[in-house]
Design a protein around this motif. Structure first.
Motif, PDB file in Angstrom:
ATOM      1  N   GLY A 121      33.837  38.176  48.114  1.00  0.00           N
ATOM      2  CA  GLY A 121      34.439  39.502  48.141  1.00  0.00           C
ATOM      3  C   GLY A 121      34.780  40.050  46.769  1.00  0.00           C
ATOM      4  O   GLY A 121      35.800  40.713  46.588  1.00  0.00           O
ATOM      5  N   ILE A 122      33.925  39.791  45.797  1.00  0.00           N
ATOM      6  CA  ILE A 122      34.164  40.237  44.421  1.00  0.00           C
ATOM      7  C   ILE A 122      32.899  40.918  43.899  1.00  0.00           C
ATOM      8  O   ILE A 122      31.826  40.790  44.480  1.00  0.00           O
ATOM      9  N   SER A 123      33.035  41.596  42.774  1.00  0.00           N
ATOM     10  CA  SER A 123      31.867  42.231  42.158  1.00  0.00           C
ATOM     11  C   SER A 123      31.278  41.306  41.100  1.00  0.00           C
ATOM     12  O   SER A 123      31.945  40.377  40.639  1.00  0.00           O
ATOM     13  N   GLN A 124      30.050  41.576  40.725  1.00  0.00           N
ATOM     14  CA  GLN A 124      29.400  40.766  39.690  1.00  0.00           C
ATOM     15  C   GLN A 124      30.059  40.949  38.329  1.00  0.00           C
ATOM     16  O   GLN A 124      29.861  40.142  37.432  1.00  0.00           O
ATOM     17  N   ASN A 125      30.850  41.992  38.180  1.00  0.00           N
ATOM     18  CA  ASN A 125      31.553  42.244  36.921  1.00  0.00           C
ATOM     19  C   ASN A 125      32.877  41.500  36.824  1.00  0.00           C
ATOM     20  O   ASN A 125      33.564  41.604  35.808  1.00  0.00           O
ATOM     21  N   SER A 126      33.259  40.792  37.882  1.00  0.00           N
ATOM     22  CA  SER A 126      34.525  40.052  37.866  1.00  0.00           C
ATOM     23  C   SER A 126      34.481  38.979  36.792  1.00  0.00           C
ATOM     24  O   SER A 126      33.440  38.352  36.557  1.00  0.00           O
ATOM     25  N   ASP A 127      35.634  38.752  36.148  1.00  0.00           N
ATOM     26  CA  ASP A 127      35.680  37.686  35.158  1.00  0.00           C
ATOM     27  C   ASP A 127      35.976  36.351  35.863  1.00  0.00           C
ATOM     28  O   ASP A 127      36.230  36.313  37.070  1.00  0.00           O
ATOM     29  N   ASP A 128      35.928  35.271  35.113  1.00  0.00           N
ATOM     30  CA  ASP A 128      36.099  33.934  35.690  1.00  0.00           C
ATOM     31  C   ASP A 128      37.439  33.776  36.398  1.00  0.00           C
ATOM     32  O   ASP A 128      37.518  33.125  37.445  1.00  0.00           O
ATOM     33  N   GLU A 129      38.483  34.337  35.833  1.00  0.00           N
ATOM     34  CA  GLU A 129      39.809  34.229  36.461  1.00  0.00           C
ATOM     35  C   GLU A 129      39.863  34.963  37.797  1.00  0.00           C
ATOM     36  O   GLU A 129      40.471  34.484  38.755  1.00  0.00           O
ATOM     37  N   GLN A 130      39.228  36.117  37.879  1.00  0.00           N
ATOM     38  CA  GLN A 130      39.187  36.863  39.141  1.00  0.00           C
ATOM     39  C   GLN A 130      38.383  36.097  40.193  1.00  0.00           C
ATOM     40  O   GLN A 130      38.745  36.076  41.370  1.00  0.00           O
ATOM     41  N   ILE A 131      37.309  35.462  39.763  1.00  0.00           N
ATOM     42  CA  ILE A 131      36.486  34.672  40.685  1.00  0.00           C
ATOM     43  C   ILE A 131      37.300  33.500  41.216  1.00  0.00           C
ATOM     44  O   ILE A 131      37.326  33.226  42.419  1.00  0.00           O
ATOM     45  N   LYS A 132      37.968  32.808  40.311  1.00  0.00           N
ATOM     46  CA  LYS A 132      38.774  31.652  40.709  1.00  0.00           C
ATOM     47  C   LYS A 132      39.907  32.069  41.651  1.00  0.00           C
ATOM     48  O   LYS A 132      40.176  31.397  42.653  1.00  0.00           O
ATOM     49  N   ALA A 133      40.557  33.180  41.368  1.00  0.00           N
ATOM     50  CA  ALA A 133      41.648  33.667  42.216  1.00  0.00           C
ATOM     51  C   ALA A 133      41.141  34.031  43.611  1.00  0.00           C
ATOM     52  O   ALA A 133      41.787  33.706  44.618  1.00  0.00           O
ATOM     53  N   ALA A 134      39.991  34.700  43.676  1.00  0.00           N
ATOM     54  CA  ALA A 134      39.413  35.058  44.978  1.00  0.00           C
ATOM     55  C   ALA A 134      39.068  33.804  45.772  1.00  0.00           C
ATOM     56  O   ALA A 134      39.338  33.712  46.971  1.00  0.00           O
TER      57      ALA A 134
END
Length: 176
Positions: free
Chosen positions: A9-22
């Protein structure tokens, strides 16, 4: 696999921290889909670790297949010096049983990128096995208990087997 970004549920522009949080949020909210979320997270992180270097992605694939000779040949054709290179070299050495060399490479990978949890995990795995009981292959998901068996364990098993055989009238180890 479907688009791993959509799964998390994230975009390809998400940074590593956003990916980990999701990822953390999803496994907490819906633990029944843990495998799906983990596969998506791993796929995204593997793509990003390669930093656009498809050779590294190919080397990772060969390591996961257990084809360490091909992985080493592929890695040998690249310039070394970054943390990913040292991590991959350490993984190859570990898979081929060259544990001292693997440890040195994992140490260098962590020195160059101390915030990378994958490099840290491999380093810790080797460090925790420094008592002579090296754990199994880090890519072998079936090795949950560590697969530790020492020469003393084998001898103890043989002694126990001999005692059982002697109680039954046989003799497994005639010299004892």
């Amino acid at each position: 696999m479907n688009d791993p970004y959509k799964i998390l549920g994230i975009s390809q522009n998400s940074d590593d921290e956003q990916i980990k949080a999701a990822y953390k949020r999803l496994i907490k909210d819906d633990p029944g889909r843990l495998d799906e979320y983990t596969a998506a997270y791993d796929e995204i992180m593997n793509m990003r670790r390669g930093g656009g270097n498809s050779v590294y992605a190919g080397v990772r694939h060969k390591i996961q297949e257990g084809n360490y000779d091909e992985a080493e040949a592929m890695l040998g054709g690249t310039e070394f010096g970054n943390a990913e290179w040292y991590f991959l070299k350490g993984s190859i050495c570990y898979g081929k049983g060259r544990l001292d060399e693997a440890y040195r490479n994992f140490t260098e990978a962590v020195r160059l990128d101390p915030s990378n949890s994958e490099y840290r995990s491999a380093f810790d795995h080797m460090s925790n096995g420094a008592d002579g009981k090296m754990r199994g292959n880090p890519y072998d998901k079936s090795d949950h208990m560590g697969g530790v068996c020492t020469a003393c364990d084998i001898c103890q098993g043989m002694i126990c087997l001999d005692c059982c055989c002697e109680c039954a009238g046989g003799d497994c180890v005639p010299c004892c």
